[in-house]
Scaffold this motif. Structure first.
Motif, PDB file in Angstrom:
ATOM      1  N   VAL A 157     -14.843  43.881   3.180  1.00 43.08           N
ATOM      2  CA  VAL A 157     -15.956  42.943   3.343  1.00 43.08           C
ATOM      3  C   VAL A 157     -16.603  42.594   2.008  1.00 43.08           C
ATOM      4  O   VAL A 157     -16.758  41.410   1.669  1.00 43.08           O
ATOM      5  CB  VAL A 157     -17.006  43.519   4.310  1.00 43.08           C
ATOM      6  N   VAL A 158     -16.980  43.599   1.226  1.00 42.86           N
ATOM      7  CA  VAL A 158     -17.673  43.328  -0.038  1.00 42.86           C
ATOM      8  C   VAL A 158     -16.723  42.681  -1.044  1.00 42.86           C
ATOM      9  O   VAL A 158     -17.090  41.705  -1.724  1.00 42.86           O
ATOM     10  CB  VAL A 158     -18.288  44.618  -0.623  1.00 42.86           C
ATOM     11  N   SER A 159     -15.504  43.187  -1.129  1.00 42.84           N
ATOM     12  CA  SER A 159     -14.538  42.608  -2.071  1.00 42.84           C
ATOM     13  C   SER A 159     -14.214  41.165  -1.720  1.00 42.84           C
ATOM     14  O   SER A 159     -14.096  40.301  -2.602  1.00 42.84           O
ATOM     15  CB  SER A 159     -13.252  43.441  -2.094  1.00 42.84           C
ATOM     16  N   ASP A 160     -14.082  40.872  -0.417  1.00 43.64           N
ATOM     17  CA  ASP A 160     -13.833  39.502   0.009  1.00 43.64           C
ATOM     18  C   ASP A 160     -15.020  38.606  -0.337  1.00 43.64           C
ATOM     19  O   ASP A 160     -14.837  37.471  -0.792  1.00 43.64           O
ATOM     20  CB  ASP A 160     -13.582  39.469   1.519  1.00 43.64           C
ATOM     21  N   PHE A 161     -16.229  39.103  -0.134  1.00 46.04           N
ATOM     22  CA  PHE A 161     -17.451  38.365  -0.447  1.00 46.04           C
ATOM     23  C   PHE A 161     -17.462  37.968  -1.922  1.00 46.04           C
ATOM     24  O   PHE A 161     -17.708  36.799  -2.275  1.00 46.04           O
ATOM     25  CB  PHE A 161     -18.644  39.254  -0.109  1.00 46.04           C
ATOM     26  N   LEU A 162     -17.164  38.915  -2.794  1.00 41.23           N
ATOM     27  CA  LEU A 162     -17.162  38.644  -4.231  1.00 41.23           C
ATOM     28  C   LEU A 162     -16.032  37.694  -4.622  1.00 41.23           C
ATOM     29  O   LEU A 162     -16.238  36.750  -5.391  1.00 41.23           O
ATOM     30  CB  LEU A 162     -17.032  39.954  -5.001  1.00 41.23           C
ATOM     31  N   ALA A 163     -14.848  37.920  -4.066  1.00 42.22           N
ATOM     32  CA  ALA A 163     -13.694  37.088  -4.428  1.00 42.22           C
ATOM     33  C   ALA A 163     -13.883  35.649  -3.960  1.00 42.22           C
ATOM     34  O   ALA A 163     -13.502  34.705  -4.665  1.00 42.22           O
ATOM     35  CB  ALA A 163     -12.420  37.674  -3.826  1.00 42.22           C
ATOM     36  N   GLU A 164     -14.467  35.464  -2.784  1.00 43.64           N
ATOM     37  CA  GLU A 164     -14.672  34.117  -2.274  1.00 43.64           C
ATOM     38  C   GLU A 164     -15.687  33.345  -3.115  1.00 43.64           C
ATOM     39  O   GLU A 164     -15.461  32.185  -3.468  1.00 43.64           O
ATOM     40  CB  GLU A 164     -15.139  34.182  -0.811  1.00 43.64           C
ATOM     41  N   TYR A 165     -16.813  33.984  -3.446  1.00 51.83           N
ATOM     42  CA  TYR A 165     -17.790  33.305  -4.304  1.00 51.83           C
ATOM     43  C   TYR A 165     -17.191  33.021  -5.680  1.00 51.83           C
ATOM     44  O   TYR A 165     -17.431  31.960  -6.264  1.00 51.83           O
ATOM     45  CB  TYR A 165     -19.063  34.140  -4.437  1.00 51.83           C
ATOM     46  N   GLU A 166     -16.411  33.947  -6.188  1.00 49.47           N
ATOM     47  CA  GLU A 166     -15.798  33.750  -7.507  1.00 49.47           C
ATOM     48  C   GLU A 166     -14.824  32.572  -7.474  1.00 49.47           C
ATOM     49  O   GLU A 166     -14.607  31.904  -8.494  1.00 49.47           O
ATOM     50  CB  GLU A 166     -15.076  35.026  -7.936  1.00 49.47           C
ATOM     51  N   ALA A 167     -14.239  32.308  -6.300  1.00 48.36           N
ATOM     52  CA  ALA A 167     -13.289  31.207  -6.149  1.00 48.36           C
ATOM     53  C   ALA A 167     -13.979  29.901  -5.778  1.00 48.36           C
ATOM     54  O   ALA A 167     -13.317  28.907  -5.470  1.00 48.36           O
ATOM     55  CB  ALA A 167     -12.251  31.556  -5.094  1.00 48.36           C
ATOM     56  N   GLY A 168     -15.325  29.878  -5.779  1.00 47.97           N
ATOM     57  CA  GLY A 168     -16.059  28.660  -5.476  1.00 47.97           C
ATOM     58  C   GLY A 168     -16.187  28.378  -4.000  1.00 47.97           C
ATOM     59  O   GLY A 168     -16.453  27.244  -3.597  1.00 47.97           O
ATOM     60  N   ARG A 169     -16.004  29.397  -3.165  1.00 43.50           N
ATOM     61  CA  ARG A 169     -16.085  29.236  -1.720  1.00 43.50           C
ATOM     62  C   ARG A 169     -17.338  29.937  -1.189  1.00 43.50           C
ATOM     63  O   ARG A 169     -18.012  30.672  -1.923  1.00 43.50           O
ATOM     64  CB  ARG A 169     -14.823  29.819  -1.061  1.00 43.50           C
ATOM     65  N   THR A 170     -17.667  29.706   0.077  1.00 45.79           N
ATOM     66  CA  THR A 170     -18.873  30.271   0.686  1.00 45.79           C
ATOM     67  C   THR A 170     -18.489  31.125   1.883  1.00 45.79           C
ATOM     68  O   THR A 170     -18.254  30.597   2.975  1.00 45.79           O
ATOM     69  CB  THR A 170     -19.837  29.160   1.133  1.00 45.79           C
ATOM     70  N   PRO A 171     -18.390  32.438   1.714  1.00 40.52           N
ATOM     71  CA  PRO A 171     -17.933  33.302   2.798  1.00 40.52           C
ATOM     72  C   PRO A 171     -19.048  33.660   3.775  1.00 40.52           C
ATOM     73  O   PRO A 171     -20.233  33.509   3.476  1.00 40.52           O
ATOM     74  CB  PRO A 171     -17.467  34.553   2.049  1.00 40.52           C
ATOM     75  N   ASN A 172     -18.659  34.141   4.944  1.00 43.67           N
ATOM     76  CA  ASN A 172     -19.595  34.712   5.909  1.00 43.67           C
ATOM     77  C   ASN A 172     -19.225  36.183   6.082  1.00 43.67           C
ATOM     78  O   ASN A 172     -18.258  36.506   6.786  1.00 43.67           O
ATOM     79  CB  ASN A 172     -19.517  33.973   7.243  1.00 43.67           C
ATOM     80  N   PRO A 173     -19.968  37.104   5.452  1.00 40.78           N
ATOM     81  CA  PRO A 173     -19.585  38.517   5.502  1.00 40.78           C
ATOM     82  C   PRO A 173     -19.656  39.122   6.905  1.00 40.78           C
ATOM     83  O   PRO A 173     -18.946  40.089   7.194  1.00 40.78           O
ATOM     84  CB  PRO A 173     -20.579  39.186   4.550  1.00 40.78           C
TER      85      PRO A 173
END
Length: 366
Positions: free
Chosen positions: A81-97
Motif C-alpha cells: 500500500v505505502v510503496s504503491d502510494f509513493l510510486a504512483e505519485y512519483e509517476a504523476g498519478r493519483t492513487p487511492n490507498p
C-alpha cells in the motif's frame, strides 16, 4: 461458519463482529497492526492502528466473549500500500490507498491467511451489501449513502467477495450503528471516525511525500510552456488541484488556474484554465469484473464513479483486454486523474472496476 472478524478498534468493526456472533457464527477477532511505528494514541480522528485502537478492539472482543489476536501486517502494508502510494505519485498519478489496502491487505493477506487457518469468511465493518444471485454473489451499495464503501471494495473481485461478510450492509445511518454499539455495551460507541490517509496521521500528504521522496525542485508552466512558478517536487501535485500552487505570474485573463498535467519525466507541473479539466472519455487498465456483470460483447449502458464519495454519471462501457473503455453519455467529469479507480455500476450493483490510465475530451464543445 467460522468467521474471522477484522477489528480496527472503531465502532463499525466492533458492531460487525457483534452481529456475526449474533448470527451464530464461530467468531475470532483480529486487529491488524499496519504501522511500523505505532503511536500510543491517535491524533483526534486522524490515522489509525495506534496502541489505543488495538486496546479498544481487545475490549470489544472481551465484551463479545470472542478470542482476540493482533496480527502484524506492517511489512506487507509498507511493501504494497505505502510503496504503491509513493510510486504512483512519483509517476504523476493519483492513487487511492484505501482501494489498494482492500486489495492487498484486507482481502488478500488477511483473507488468504484466514483461509489457510480454516476460516470460511472474513467479516469487516464496511458499508456495503452482498446479494446472492444465480451467477454468484453481487456487490451492492449500502443504503447509507453517506458511508457507502462499495467504491473501494470493487477491486476485490468475485472470488474474494464470496468469502466476505459485511454485517453493516443493511444499516441506513451511522447513528443506528452507534446506537447498536451502545445497546451492546461497547465502549467505542461514541469514538470518532478516522479519516484521511491512515498512514499520514497529521493529514499533510505533501509533507509525507517530501519526507519519502526528497526535494526535487522544478518548474510550473502554463499550457504555452511559459514558466509561471516553481515547485519542490512534481510528485506532490495532482490533476485538478487549485490550492497551493504559489504561482508567481497570474493568468493574463485573471482567471484561476488548475493543475492540468503532471510530467514526471521532466519534473514539470502544467497549469491551465478549468475547462481543460473536463473529460468525457476514460480508459482504464487492471480491470476486475464480477460474475454475470458483462454482456456477451460490445458496449453496454451503466453508470461510472471516479471518486469514493463522488456522484455516479451515465456512460457507455465496454471491456477490452485487461481493461475497459468509458464514454460519458451525460455530463462531463472534471479533474479525472490517472491512478484513480473507475467503478462501473448499474443501479446499486457494482459491475466492475479498473485503474484510470487516461482521461480526455472527445466530445466537441458547444
Amino acid at each position: 461458519m467460522r468467521v474471522l472478524a477484522a477489528m480496527s478498534g472503531g465502532v463499525d468493526s466492533a458492531v460487525a463482529a457483534a452481529l456475526a456472533v449474533e448470527a451464530g457464527h464461530e467468531v475470532v477477532g483480529v486487529h491488524m497492526a499496519l504501522s511500523r511505528n505505532r503511536d500510543q494514541f491517535r491524533t483526534g480522528s486522524r490515522g489509525c492502528c495506534s496502541i489505543e485502537d488495538a486496546g479498544d478492539a481487545r475490549r470489544a472482543a472481551d465484551v463479545l466473549g470472542i478470542p482476540y489476536y493482533v496480527w502484524d501486517l506492517s511489512e506487507r502494508f509498507e511493501d504494497t500500500v505505502v510503496s504503491d502510494f509513493l510510486a504512483e505519485y512519483e509517476a504523476g498519478r493519483t492513487p487511492n490507498p484505501c482501494v489498494r489496502c482492500n486489495e492487498h491487505i484486507k482481502f488478500e493477506a488477511l483473507l488468504d491467511k484466514a483461509t489457510a487457518l480454516g476460516f470460511d469468511a472474513v467479516a469487516t465493518g464496511h458499508y456495503a451489501r452482498v446479494v446472492d444471485a444465480p451467477h454468484g454473489p453481487e456487490l451492492h451499495r449500502s443504503p447509507n449513502e453517506a458511508k457507502d464503501q462499495s467504491y473501494v471494495l470493487a477491486v476485490m473481485g468475485p472470488e474474494r467477495l464470496a468469502r466476505a461478510v459485511f454485517p453493516l450492509g443493511g444499516y441506513a445511518s451511522k447513528d443506528e450503528v452507534r446506537a447498536e454499539a451502545a445497546r451492546r455495551g461497547l465502549s467505542v460507541s461514541a469514538k470518532p471516525d478516522s479519516y484521511d490517509i491512515c498512514f499520514v496521521a497529521d493529514g499533510d500528504t505533501r509533507g509525507f511525500l517530501r519526507s519519502r521522496l526528497g526535494s526535487r525542485p522544478g518548474a510550473v508552466v502554463d499550457t504555452d510552456g511559459n514558466v509561471v512558478g516553481e515547485h519542490d517536487g512534481a510528485y506532490a501535485y495532482t490533476v485538478g488541484q487549485r490550492k497551493g500552487l504559489a504561482l508567481g505570474r497570474p493568468a493574463a485573463d485573471g482567471r484561476p488556474r488548475y493543475v492540468v498535467d503532471v510530467q514526471p519525466t521532466t519534473n514539470t507541473v502544467v497549469v491551465g484554465p478549468g475547462e481543460l479539466l473536463s473529460v468525457d472519455r476514460i480508459a482504464g487498465d487492471r480491470a476486475v469484473w464480477f460474475s454475470g456483470a458483462l454482456p456477451d460483447d460490445g458496449w453496454f449502458d451503466a453508470e461510472i464513479q471516479v471518486r469514493a464519495h463522488g456522484s455516479p454519471v451515465p456512460a457507455r462501457v465496454r471491456a477490452v483486454p485487461d481493461g475497459l473503455e468509458v464514454e460519458l453519455t451525460g455530463e462531463l467529469l472534471r479533474g479525472v486523474a490517472a491512478g484513480q479507480s473507475v467503478v462501473v455500476y448499474r443501479g446499486t450493483r457494482v459491475l466492475g472496476q479498473a485503474t484510470v490510465s487516461r482521461a480526455w475530451r472527445g466530445r466537441v464543445a458547444g
